[in-house]
Design a protein around this motif. Structure first.
Motif, mmCIF file in Angstrom:
data_model
loop_
_atom_site.group_PDB
_atom_site.id
_atom_site.type_symbol
_atom_site.label_atom_id
_atom_site.label_comp_id
_atom_site.label_asym_id
_atom_site.label_seq_id
_atom_site.Cartn_x
_atom_site.Cartn_y
_atom_site.Cartn_z
ATOM 1 N N ASN A 80 -1.982 -3.500 12.887
ATOM 2 C CA ASN A 80 -1.091 -2.688 13.433
ATOM 3 C C ASN A 80 -1.688 -1.400 13.367
ATOM 4 O O ASN A 80 -1.532 -0.450 14.293
ATOM 5 C CB ASN A 80 0.158 -2.917 12.927
ATOM 6 C CG ASN A 80 1.321 -1.971 13.525
ATOM 7 O OD1 ASN A 80 1.299 -1.946 14.847
ATOM 8 N ND2 ASN A 80 1.752 -0.812 12.868
ATOM 9 N N ALA A 81 -2.092 -1.074 12.080
ATOM 10 C CA ALA A 81 -2.984 0.265 11.927
ATOM 11 C C ALA A 81 -4.100 0.314 12.934
ATOM 12 O O ALA A 81 -4.207 1.611 13.526
ATOM 13 C CB ALA A 81 -3.487 0.426 10.467
ATOM 14 N N GLY A 82 -4.830 -0.620 13.161
ATOM 15 C CA GLY A 82 -6.051 -0.267 14.122
ATOM 16 C C GLY A 82 -5.508 -0.194 15.484
ATOM 17 O O GLY A 82 -6.157 0.584 16.216
ATOM 18 N N VAL A 83 -4.598 -1.035 15.950
ATOM 19 C CA VAL A 83 -4.079 -0.951 17.364
ATOM 20 C C VAL A 83 -3.086 0.152 17.484
ATOM 21 O O VAL A 83 -3.473 0.591 18.772
ATOM 22 C CB VAL A 83 -2.990 -2.403 17.275
ATOM 23 C CG1 VAL A 83 -2.261 -2.137 18.602
ATOM 24 C CG2 VAL A 83 -3.627 -3.470 17.356
ATOM 25 N N THR A 84 -2.533 0.613 16.751
ATOM 26 C CA THR A 84 -1.857 1.940 16.880
ATOM 27 C C THR A 84 -2.409 3.443 16.596
ATOM 28 O O THR A 84 -2.160 4.427 16.784
ATOM 29 C CB THR A 84 -0.527 2.190 16.101
ATOM 30 O OG1 THR A 84 -0.723 2.036 14.725
ATOM 31 C CG2 THR A 84 0.491 0.853 16.421
ATOM 32 N N VAL A 133 -7.589 2.387 -2.038
ATOM 33 C CA VAL A 133 -6.826 2.364 -3.174
ATOM 34 C C VAL A 133 -6.484 3.746 -3.540
ATOM 35 O O VAL A 133 -7.438 4.790 -3.373
ATOM 36 C CB VAL A 133 -7.670 1.977 -4.448
ATOM 37 C CG1 VAL A 133 -7.167 2.113 -5.852
ATOM 38 C CG2 VAL A 133 -8.172 0.769 -4.185
ATOM 39 N N LYS A 134 -5.086 4.146 -3.760
ATOM 40 C CA LYS A 134 -4.716 5.638 -3.939
ATOM 41 C C LYS A 134 -3.772 5.529 -5.054
ATOM 42 O O LYS A 134 -2.824 4.760 -5.080
ATOM 43 C CB LYS A 134 -4.013 5.840 -2.632
ATOM 44 C CG LYS A 134 -3.468 7.495 -2.644
ATOM 45 C CD LYS A 134 -3.199 8.250 -1.535
ATOM 46 C CE LYS A 134 -3.145 9.623 -1.564
ATOM 47 N NZ LYS A 134 -2.733 10.418 -0.418
ATOM 48 N N ASP A 135 -4.042 6.469 -6.246
ATOM 49 C CA ASP A 135 -3.347 6.550 -7.193
ATOM 50 C C ASP A 135 -3.006 4.993 -7.811
ATOM 51 O O ASP A 135 -1.896 4.630 -8.366
ATOM 52 C CB ASP A 135 -1.832 7.263 -6.844
ATOM 53 C CG ASP A 135 -2.119 8.192 -6.303
ATOM 54 O OD1 ASP A 135 -3.084 9.143 -6.880
ATOM 55 O OD2 ASP A 135 -1.205 8.710 -5.805
ATOM 56 N N GLY A 136 -4.144 4.284 -8.066
ATOM 57 C CA GLY A 136 -3.970 2.951 -8.385
ATOM 58 C C GLY A 136 -3.423 1.942 -7.769
ATOM 59 O O GLY A 136 -3.253 0.902 -8.201
ATOM 60 N N LYS A 137 -3.004 2.228 -6.563
ATOM 61 C CA LYS A 137 -2.337 1.170 -5.812
ATOM 62 C C LYS A 137 -3.084 0.976 -4.505
ATOM 63 O O LYS A 137 -3.624 2.052 -3.918
ATOM 64 C CB LYS A 137 -0.908 1.776 -5.343
ATOM 65 C CG LYS A 137 0.097 1.521 -6.464
ATOM 66 C CD LYS A 137 1.646 1.620 -5.825
ATOM 67 C CE LYS A 137 2.612 1.470 -6.848
ATOM 68 N NZ LYS A 137 2.515 0.490 -7.757
ATOM 69 N N LEU A 138 -2.952 -0.296 -3.747
ATOM 70 C CA LEU A 138 -3.448 -0.425 -2.402
ATOM 71 C C LEU A 138 -2.459 0.060 -1.390
ATOM 72 O O LEU A 138 -1.391 0.021 -1.505
ATOM 73 C CB LEU A 138 -3.650 -1.957 -2.450
ATOM 74 C CG LEU A 138 -4.540 -2.610 -3.149
ATOM 75 C CD1 LEU A 138 -4.457 -4.255 -2.904
ATOM 76 C CD2 LEU A 138 -5.944 -2.280 -2.746
ATOM 77 N N VAL A 139 -3.363 0.786 -0.377
ATOM 78 C CA VAL A 139 -2.548 1.188 0.713
ATOM 79 C C VAL A 139 -3.129 0.721 1.918
ATOM 80 O O VAL A 139 -4.434 0.703 2.166
ATOM 81 C CB VAL A 139 -2.325 2.808 0.750
ATOM 82 C CG1 VAL A 139 -1.140 3.113 -0.534
ATOM 83 C CG2 VAL A 139 -3.642 3.550 0.480
ATOM 84 N N VAL A 140 -2.476 0.487 3.149
ATOM 85 C CA VAL A 140 -3.044 0.566 4.425
ATOM 86 C C VAL A 140 -3.010 1.793 4.972
ATOM 87 O O VAL A 140 -2.002 2.332 5.207
ATOM 88 C CB VAL A 140 -2.411 -0.600 5.156
ATOM 89 C CG1 VAL A 140 -2.894 -0.566 6.654
ATOM 90 C CG2 VAL A 140 -2.496 -1.899 4.406
ATOM 91 N N MET A 141 -4.007 2.208 5.910
ATOM 92 C CA MET A 141 -3.964 3.677 6.342
ATOM 93 C C MET A 141 -4.982 3.515 7.587
ATOM 94 O O MET A 141 -5.543 2.728 8.079
ATOM 95 C CB MET A 141 -4.942 4.553 5.442
ATOM 96 C CG MET A 141 -4.410 4.948 3.844
ATOM 97 S SD MET A 141 -5.576 5.738 3.067
ATOM 98 C CE MET A 141 -5.245 7.467 3.590
ATOM 99 N N LYS A 142 -4.559 4.543 8.566
ATOM 100 C CA LYS A 142 -5.402 4.610 9.463
ATOM 101 C C LYS A 142 -5.897 6.178 9.683
ATOM 102 O O LYS A 142 -5.147 7.167 9.243
ATOM 103 C CB LYS A 142 -4.903 4.322 10.921
ATOM 104 C CG LYS A 142 -3.536 5.118 11.202
ATOM 105 C CD LYS A 142 -2.650 4.534 12.476
ATOM 106 C CE LYS A 142 -1.488 5.516 12.679
ATOM 107 N NZ LYS A 142 -0.790 4.760 13.818
ATOM 108 N N THR A 143 -7.001 6.483 10.394
ATOM 109 C CA THR A 143 -7.663 7.791 10.495
ATOM 110 C C THR A 143 -8.203 8.067 11.901
ATOM 111 O O THR A 143 -8.810 6.924 12.378
ATOM 112 C CB THR A 143 -8.557 8.083 9.436
ATOM 113 O OG1 THR A 143 -9.695 7.185 9.467
ATOM 114 C CG2 THR A 143 -8.061 8.065 8.022
#
Length: 198
Positions: A116-120, A131-141
């Protein structure tokens, strides 16, 4: 430091039928090479010569758009080729699977959110697992931006610029992203980056 185009870690036809030799030839030999060539020209006289690629990406963000765009895309593509392998996808390494369960609600939810991140992502850009602040996150840029400039460490990225998929999938970006996650991802390399990041 100057930028250099590395050879692909596999043959041009090794990722078929999910990514064609024609796509890899254009994407690696023309697009990635252009980022390297332009990046080296823009690095000269920038005051950032001699820094690591990560430092160049972070320090040129918001201050030197031309250099940032090319250095960012060079960084993204150096990893992108390694994030894929013949007969990729499949089961995740244990520690990474456990962390995806903990932070992202399990693999199926991660898969849906990543696609969805890639599609949108409107226009050109990337979908990420970081990895952000020790946690996994899904992002788009957008464009050549990556999680490094948002205080995170990318461990998996999918290029959603049209040149990455248009030869093989035309305008069907969701199909390309599904093929990437299900059949191309090199989870061993993702795990290696995950272990360094945590």
């Amino acid at each position: 430091m100057s930028f250099a185009l590395e050879d692909l870690p596999y043959a041009y036809d090794a990722l078929g039928p999910y990514m064609s030799a024609e796509t890899l030839e254009y994407h690696h030999d023309k697009h990635h090479l252009a980022y390297v060539t332009n990046g080296n020209n823009l690095l000269e006289g920038s005051g950032l010569e001699g820094k690591s690629l990560e430092e160049i990406v972070k320090e040129s963000y918001g201050t030197n758009a031309g250099l940032f765009n090319n250095a960012g895309q060079h960084y993204n593509h150096l990893h992108f080729w390694k994030w894929m392998k013949p007969n990729g996808g499949g089961a995740l390494p244990g520690a990474l699977a456990k962390k995806i369960d903990e932070d992202l609600g399990g693999f199926d939810k991660f898969r849906a959110d990543f696609i969805n991140a890639g599609v949108t992502q409107f226009g050109s850009g990337w979908a990420w697992l970081a990895v952000k602040d020790g946690k996994l996150v899904v992002m788009k840029t957008p464009n050549g931006e990556n999680p490094l400039v948002h205080g995170a460490t990318p461990i998996l990225g999918c290029d959603v610029w049209e040149h990455s998929y248009y030869i093989d999938y035309r305008n069907a970006r969701p199909k390309y992203l599904e093929a990437f996650v299900d059949n191309l991802v090199n989870w061993e390399y993702v795990e290696e980056l995950f272990n360094k990041a945590v």
